[in-house]
Design an enzyme around this catalytic site. Structure first.
Site, mmCIF file in Angstrom:
data_model
loop_
_atom_site.group_PDB
_atom_site.id
_atom_site.type_symbol
_atom_site.label_atom_id
_atom_site.label_comp_id
_atom_site.label_asym_id
_atom_site.label_seq_id
_atom_site.Cartn_x
_atom_site.Cartn_y
_atom_site.Cartn_z
ATOM 1 N N GLY A 11 0.841 -1.204 0.000
ATOM 2 C CA GLY A 11 0.000 0.000 0.000
ATOM 3 C C GLY A 11 0.872 1.247 0.000
ATOM 4 N N ARG A 72 1.172 -5.316 -5.691
ATOM 5 C CA ARG A 72 1.217 -6.510 -4.843
ATOM 6 C C ARG A 72 1.592 -7.642 -5.790
ATOM 7 N NH1 ARG A 72 -2.722 -3.484 -1.488
ATOM 8 N NH2 ARG A 72 -1.586 -3.206 0.453
ATOM 9 N N ASP A 103 4.702 -4.368 6.246
ATOM 10 C CA ASP A 103 5.259 -5.626 6.781
ATOM 11 C C ASP A 103 5.388 -6.712 5.714
ATOM 12 O OD1 ASP A 103 2.519 -5.853 6.666
ATOM 13 O OD2 ASP A 103 2.334 -6.973 8.535
ATOM 14 N N THR A 125 3.950 2.939 5.615
ATOM 15 C CA THR A 125 2.554 2.479 5.618
ATOM 16 C C THR A 125 1.749 3.388 6.531
ATOM 17 O OG1 THR A 125 1.024 0.778 6.433
ATOM 18 C CG2 THR A 125 3.236 0.698 7.331
ATOM 19 N N ASP A 127 -0.641 2.522 8.250
ATOM 20 C CA ASP A 127 -1.187 1.745 9.381
ATOM 21 C C ASP A 127 -0.357 1.849 10.661
ATOM 22 O OD1 ASP A 127 -3.090 0.955 7.596
ATOM 23 O OD2 ASP A 127 -2.466 -1.141 7.476
ATOM 24 N N ASP A 129 1.871 -0.094 11.679
ATOM 25 C CA ASP A 129 1.797 -1.404 12.341
ATOM 26 C C ASP A 129 3.085 -2.226 12.213
ATOM 27 O OD1 ASP A 129 1.584 -1.833 9.649
ATOM 28 O OD2 ASP A 129 -0.039 -3.277 9.769
ATOM 29 N N ARG A 171 -5.647 -2.248 8.384
ATOM 30 C CA ARG A 171 -6.025 -3.627 8.037
ATOM 31 C C ARG A 171 -6.164 -4.502 9.284
ATOM 32 N NH1 ARG A 171 -2.719 -5.883 3.194
ATOM 33 N NH2 ARG A 171 -1.091 -5.029 4.510
HETATM 34 P P1 ADP Z 1 2.507 -4.120 2.709
HETATM 35 O O1 ADP Z 1 3.944 -4.141 2.369
HETATM 36 O O2 ADP Z 1 1.890 -2.754 2.612
HETATM 37 O O3 ADP Z 1 2.226 -4.806 4.036
HETATM 38 P P2 ADP Z 1 1.524 -6.502 1.352
HETATM 39 O O4 ADP Z 1 1.323 -7.258 2.617
HETATM 40 O O5 ADP Z 1 0.465 -6.619 0.321
HETATM 41 O O6 ADP Z 1 1.718 -4.946 1.584
HETATM 42 O O7 ADP Z 1 2.922 -6.991 0.718
HETATM 43 C C1 ADP Z 1 3.439 -6.372 -0.426
HETATM 44 C C2 ADP Z 1 4.180 -7.398 -1.252
HETATM 45 O O8 ADP Z 1 5.280 -7.923 -0.504
HETATM 46 C C3 ADP Z 1 3.388 -8.643 -1.651
HETATM 47 O O9 ADP Z 1 2.540 -8.413 -2.746
HETATM 48 C C4 ADP Z 1 4.513 -9.598 -2.006
HETATM 49 O O10 ADP Z 1 5.019 -9.310 -3.281
HETATM 50 C C5 ADP Z 1 5.575 -9.240 -0.969
HETATM 51 N N1 ADP Z 1 5.514 -10.203 0.147
HETATM 52 C C6 ADP Z 1 4.568 -10.297 1.095
HETATM 53 N N2 ADP Z 1 4.814 -11.327 1.933
HETATM 54 C C7 ADP Z 1 5.941 -11.933 1.473
HETATM 55 C C8 ADP Z 1 6.717 -13.064 1.877
HETATM 56 N N3 ADP Z 1 6.380 -13.792 2.943
HETATM 57 N N4 ADP Z 1 7.820 -13.368 1.160
HETATM 58 C C9 ADP Z 1 8.183 -12.640 0.076
HETATM 59 N N5 ADP Z 1 7.487 -11.565 -0.360
HETATM 60 C C10 ADP Z 1 6.397 -11.202 0.319
HETATM 61 O O1 F6P Z 2 -1.758 -1.177 4.468
HETATM 62 C C1 F6P Z 2 -2.333 0.045 4.133
HETATM 63 C C2 F6P Z 2 -3.797 -0.122 3.785
HETATM 64 O O2 F6P Z 2 -4.281 1.144 3.411
HETATM 65 C C3 F6P Z 2 -4.653 -0.756 4.878
HETATM 66 O O3 F6P Z 2 -5.031 0.154 5.874
HETATM 67 C C4 F6P Z 2 -5.806 -1.269 4.060
HETATM 68 O O4 F6P Z 2 -6.440 -2.358 4.668
HETATM 69 C C5 F6P Z 2 -5.144 -1.716 2.784
HETATM 70 O O5 F6P Z 2 -3.939 -0.987 2.662
HETATM 71 C C6 F6P Z 2 -6.011 -1.504 1.565
HETATM 72 O O6 F6P Z 2 -5.361 -2.030 0.469
HETATM 73 P P1 F6P Z 2 -5.864 -1.829 -1.043
HETATM 74 O O7 F6P Z 2 -5.455 -0.462 -1.468
HETATM 75 O O8 F6P Z 2 -5.166 -2.902 -1.787
HETATM 76 O O9 F6P Z 2 -7.351 -1.982 -1.025
#
Ligand code: ADP
Ligand code: F6P
Length: 320
Positions: A11, A72, A103, A125, A127, A129, A171
């Site tokens: 995000g 993603r 994360d 982020t 969040d 978090d 989230r």
């Molecule tokens: P954020 O970084 O905001 O928490 P996501 O949880 O969607 O967003 O993670 C972003 C991207 O990081 C995922 O689409 C994926 O490409 C990568 N990712 C997430 N978890 C893993 C993992 N366990 N190992 C490798 N890449 C990961």
């Molecule tokens: O992680 C940031 C965030 O904005 C969360 O608060 C929310 O749940 C999520 O991303 C929304 O993701 P998307 O833009 O893929 O709907």
């Protein structure tokens, strides 16, 4: 290191551009080349690279979103995807990578480091978090955006003597909800970290407040709890007070970053590049007691940042 890459993933968050700018300019100042990797891990796997100069990051400090764009990328969750990404990066001459994200993105950064590509995470982020850092880039701006929206909702709630349920992003985390509940004077904050009792935590403050002369009520709900439309219907039924629900949604992710987010991003970008220039990888940058520090990525993710109880207690005391 002669050349590093930088990408934004997951995000987007206001201040990511300030972090990109800081990484690029610090690397150039240290005599390294910088490659922008577009669309997060998708761009790493598919080779979406562009050479960055000091001018590539002109005029972006004040902009929300991310000029490198984000994505993603499920493929990256598999080792095969990670190795593919490293192969592409090496062909481009990239010897280290800065990942700006949340994360999930950090898990990807850790996988890159463990597979041989030194990688540093910068927490970006809304969040807030990520366990090891007191603040993430974008949180402060999102708080201010939500504060503006709730102040407006309060105007109309007061005019109609209504109750408003406002669902904010987060989230799995209630940081935005808890902080704005205090900043905007809400009657209650419902967050995923704390179990809540409908009668005790929502209805009682509304009914008691009415007896004390309150004419409007604000209930802030974190997305991780959800169900704000149904909650509004239940509140109206239980209290007889007209109740409306507003889901703020993606408005919270955009906008020009605050000074605090620009400063945080600028400081973290410099620290990340310093680590890479010393050949250090698998670290996440963080802020603790207003000092920029770094931790092993996995240890940093495992650190638990609980919702400070005094924040929740404050919300109760101040909504008298
Ligand atoms: P954020 O970084 O905001 O928490 P996501 O949880 O969607 O967003 O993670 C972003 C991207 O990081 C995922 O689409 C994926 O490409 C990568 N990712 C997430 N978890 C893993 C993992 N366990 N190992 C490798 N890449 C990961
Ligand atoms: O992680 C940031 C965030 O904005 C969360 O608060 C929310 O749940 C999520 O991303 C929304 O993701 P998307 O833009 O893929 O709907």
């Amino acid at each position: 290191m002669r050349k590093i890459g930088v990408l934004t993933s997951g995000g987007d968050a206001p201040g990511m551009n300030a972090a990109i700018r800081s990484v690029v300019r610090m690397a150039l100042s240290s005599g390294m080349e910088v490659c922008g990797i577009r669309r997060g891990y998708t761009g790493l796997i598919t080779g979406q690279f562009e050479s960055m100069t000091a001018r590539s990051v002109s005029d972006i400090l004040h902009r929300g979103g991310t000029i490198l764009q984000s994505s993603r990328c499920p493929e990256f969750c598999k080792q095969e995807g990670v190795l593919k990404g490293i192969e592409r990066a090496r062909k481009e001459g990239i010897e280290g990578i800065v990942v700006i994200g949340g994360d999930g993105s950090f898990r990807g950064a850790c996988a890159l480091s463990l597979a041989g590509m030194p990688t540093i995470g910068i927490p970006g982020t809304i969040d807030n978090d990520i366990g090891c850092t007191e603040l993430t880039i974008g949180f402060d701006t999102a708080l201010n955006t939500v504060k503006d929206a709730i102040d407006k909702i309060r105007d109309t709630a007061q005019s109609h003597e209504r109750c408003s349920v406002i669902e904010v992003m987060g989230r799995d985390a209630g940081y935005i909800a808890a902080y704005v509940a205090i900043a905007c004077g809400a009657e209650a904050a419902i967050i995923p970290e704390n179990p809540y009792d409908f009668e005790q935590d929502i209805i009682k403050p509304i009914v008691d407040g009415k007896k004390r002369g309150k004419e409007n009520n604000l209930i802030v709900v974190a997305e991780g709890v959800g169900g704000s439309v149904e909650l509004a219907e239940r509140i109206e039924k239980a209290t007889g007070i007209e109740t409306r629900a507003t889901i703020l949604g993606h408005i919270q992710r955009g906008g020009s970053p605050t000074v605090n987010d620009r400063m945080l991003a600028s400081r973290m970008g410099i620290h990340a590049v310093k680590l890479l220039s010393e050949g250090i990888g698998n670290r996440t940058v963080a802020i603790k007691n207003n000092v920029i520090v770094d931790y092993d990525i996995l240890e940093g993710l495992d650190m638990k940042k609980t919702m400070p109880q005094d924040i929740m207690n404050m919300a109760k005391i101040l909504s008298l």
